[in-house]
Scaffold this active site. Structure first.
Site, PDB file in Angstrom:
ATOM      1  N   ASP A  91      -6.192  -4.135   0.707  1.00  0.00           N
ATOM      2  CA  ASP A  91      -6.040  -3.850   2.146  1.00  0.00           C
ATOM      3  C   ASP A  91      -7.409  -3.866   2.839  1.00  0.00           C
ATOM      4  O   ASP A  91      -7.705  -3.033   3.711  1.00  0.00           O
ATOM      5  CB  ASP A  91      -5.320  -2.523   2.401  1.00  0.00           C
ATOM      6  CG  ASP A  91      -4.793  -2.419   3.840  1.00  0.00           C
ATOM      7  OD1 ASP A  91      -4.960  -3.380   4.605  1.00  0.00           O
ATOM      8  OD2 ASP A  91      -4.234  -1.364   4.190  1.00  0.00           O
TER       9      ASP A  91
ATOM     10  N   HIS B  48       0.789  -1.249   0.000  1.00  0.00           N
ATOM     11  CA  HIS B  48       0.000   0.000   0.000  1.00  0.00           C
ATOM     12  C   HIS B  48       0.822   1.302   0.000  1.00  0.00           C
ATOM     13  O   HIS B  48       0.667   2.138   0.882  1.00  0.00           O
ATOM     14  CB  HIS B  48      -1.016   0.009   1.149  1.00  0.00           C
ATOM     15  CG  HIS B  48      -0.515  -0.363   2.533  1.00  0.00           C
ATOM     16  ND1 HIS B  48       0.663   0.089   3.062  1.00  0.00           N
ATOM     17  CD2 HIS B  48      -1.090  -1.141   3.473  1.00  0.00           C
ATOM     18  CE1 HIS B  48       0.798  -0.392   4.281  1.00  0.00           C
ATOM     19  NE2 HIS B  48      -0.249  -1.148   4.553  1.00  0.00           N
TER      20      HIS B  48
HETATM   21  O1  DOR Z   1      -5.652   0.741   7.785  1.00  0.00           O
HETATM   22  C1  DOR Z   1      -5.092  -0.310   8.009  1.00  0.00           C
HETATM   23  N1  DOR Z   1      -5.723  -1.312   8.651  1.00  0.00           N
HETATM   24  N2  DOR Z   1      -3.830  -0.470   7.633  1.00  0.00           N
HETATM   25  C2  DOR Z   1      -3.100  -1.537   7.997  1.00  0.00           C
HETATM   26  O2  DOR Z   1      -1.951  -1.632   7.625  1.00  0.00           O
HETATM   27  C3  DOR Z   1      -3.689  -2.582   8.876  1.00  0.00           C
HETATM   28  C4  DOR Z   1      -5.148  -2.610   8.728  1.00  0.00           C
HETATM   29  C5  DOR Z   1      -5.841  -3.434   9.779  1.00  0.00           C
HETATM   30  O3  DOR Z   1      -5.391  -4.540  10.059  1.00  0.00           O
HETATM   31  O4  DOR Z   1      -6.875  -2.996  10.276  1.00  0.00           O
END
Ligand code: DOR
Length: 440
Positions: free
Chosen positions: A308, A235
């Site tokens: 993601d 990302h």
């Molecule tokens: O926004 C995010 N949520 N970025 C991450 O790298 C981890 C992810 C999560 O696991 O909730």
């Protein structure tokens, strides 16, 4: 599942290459593609799925999915996440290891692989780089690699110690696996809840500077140069990261990278109403960052689009912006959001390639690494695995939370209009989505 797979004809679509894109019907039998030809005769008893006006592409491969099981089944399960993936056109997802417990040993990886065996898409597993994702001691990467795990990451956090990362790269190189980094220098990002810029000043929220990402990326590129290891960057979100990556690629380093649909489509200004649905890591950035990311994808500096997908249930997410956990749903909306954000930059076929062929190669599940009969990410030729999606690039639709397969609701795209919709998805030759409805 393949044994019971029906004979299916996908009729009247435009098959995305390579090999060359062409108008053709696709016939599947016993879980595999058996013919890709114009105007085939429909075998007796076959299920016919209409693909008129649609692109027929390899099943999409998501390099970056949080399935939350084990540990947070209230947010998502492997089964619900796989169903959401299938609705989004995916036939394979890479489960991130920041579960509870984290996937840092063979037994935990085995549990996820077992739970993923009979769901609506293939569940691949990324192993943690360090024990407990604490960034200190290396996880048993050899043991995990012996199970077929090809990608390792502490995603959710970056590996802060350069010395630990160097050791992981050296070890990973010997094992022939890829290390994937969540680039975030914790000391620079500390306390930040959104992109550090004009909007964070205006809103009075602490910012996470672009340098928090770029400093770790620059460090890791130096480590790749030194170790000769293979590395994937998760990302990426800033213009500066694109410049660093472009230089690394020009130099011939073995690096790949992904961008999310939300970093292409949304900007930091979206945080204006303090809605926690827009809190995500890395944070939504400025317009010049988003433009640089789109261009990088078009120029091949960034290889792939990855979701993601980060489910959080309402009781966890519906908090004041600075207290809510970062993350947003992505699987069901990824294609529509990416097609919209990249309109005029990449053709729909090129977008599909960056969501299938490219991630399949990075995940090492494409035809270069697997027999054609189980490869993910195409190409759609006779003998290929029966993983494909049928996409209507002109269809407009409105994501509706009550119809989502995910157990969580934290999508910023609910109620918006997206253009480009998955009509059918096949996994191992079986239609798991027909006319945008999950079949299992
Ligand atoms: O926004 C995010 N949520 N970025 C991450 O790298 C981890 C992810 C999560 O696991 O909730």
């Amino acid at each position: 599942m393949a044994e019971g797979a029906p004979t299916v004809v996908i009729r009247g679509g435009h098959v995305v290459g390579p090999p060359a894109s062409r108008r053709a019907d696709v016939v599947l039998e016993a879980g595999r593609v058996v013919a890709v030809e114009a105007d085939v005769a429909v075998p007796a008893g076959a299920t016919v799925l209409d693909a008129g006006g649609c692109l027929v592409a390899p099943g999409l491969v998501d390099l970056h999915t949080h399935l939350r099981q084990p540990g947070h089944e209230e947010a998502e399960t492997i089964e619900s996440g796989a169903r959401a993936a299938a609705l989004g056109g995916f036939s394979a997802v890479m489960a991130m290891p920041n579960t509870d417990p984290p996937i840092d040993c063979a037994a935990d990886a085995e549990e996820v692989l077992t739970l993923g065996r009979d769901v609506a898409c293939e569940v691949l597993v990324a192993g943690a780089i360090t024990l407990g994702r604490r960034g200190e001691e290396l996880a048993p990467m050899r043991e995990l690699a012996a199970m077929g795990i090809r990608l390792f990451t502490d995603d959710g956090a970056g590996v802060q110690s350069g010395a630990v990362m160097r050791r992981a790269l050296e070890y990973g190189r010997g094992l022939g696996v890829t290390l994937a980094q969540h680039c975030e220098d914790a000391s620079l990002a500390a306390g930040g809840v959104m992109h550090d810029g004009e909007w964070s000043s205006r809103l009075g929220l602490p910012g996470m500077p672009a340098a928090a990402e770029e400093a770790m990326l620059a460090r890791d590129l130096a480590l790749v140069r030194q170790t000769g290891a293979t590395m994937h960057f998760l990302h990426l979100s800033t213009k500066g990261s694109v410049a660093l990556l472009a230089a690394a690629r020009a130099e011939g380093l073995a690096v790949t990278a992904e961008v999310t649909p939300h970093h292409l489509a949304l900007l930091d200004a979206a945080v204006e109403g303090y809605d926690p649905v827009f809190r995500v890591n890395p944070p939504l950035r400025s317009a010049s960052d988003a433009e640089a990311l789109s261009r990088a994808l078009a120029e091949g500096i960034i290889d792939a689009i990855a979701t993601d997908h980060a489910p959080h249930p309402p009781e966890a997410k519906d908090l004041p912006f600075d207290q809510a956990p970062p993350g947003m749903l992505g699987l069901e909306t990824a294609l529509g959001v990416a097609l919209g954000a990249l309109e005029g930059v990449l053709s729909p076929e090129e977008v599909l390639a960056r969501m299938s062929f490219a991630p399949g190669a990075i995940a090492r599940v494409g035809p270069a690494d697997r027999p054609a009969a189980c490869a993910q990410g195409g190409p759609l030729v006779p003998g290929a695995a029966g993983h494909l999606c049928v996409v209507d690039p002109a269809a407009t639709w409105t994501p509706d939370a009550s119809r989502s397969a995910s157990k969580s609701r934290n999508s910023p795209f609910t109620g918006t209009t997206l253009r480009g919709r998955v009509r059918h998805t096949l996994y191992r030759g079986v239609p798991v989505v027909i006319d945008a409805e999950a079949q299992r």
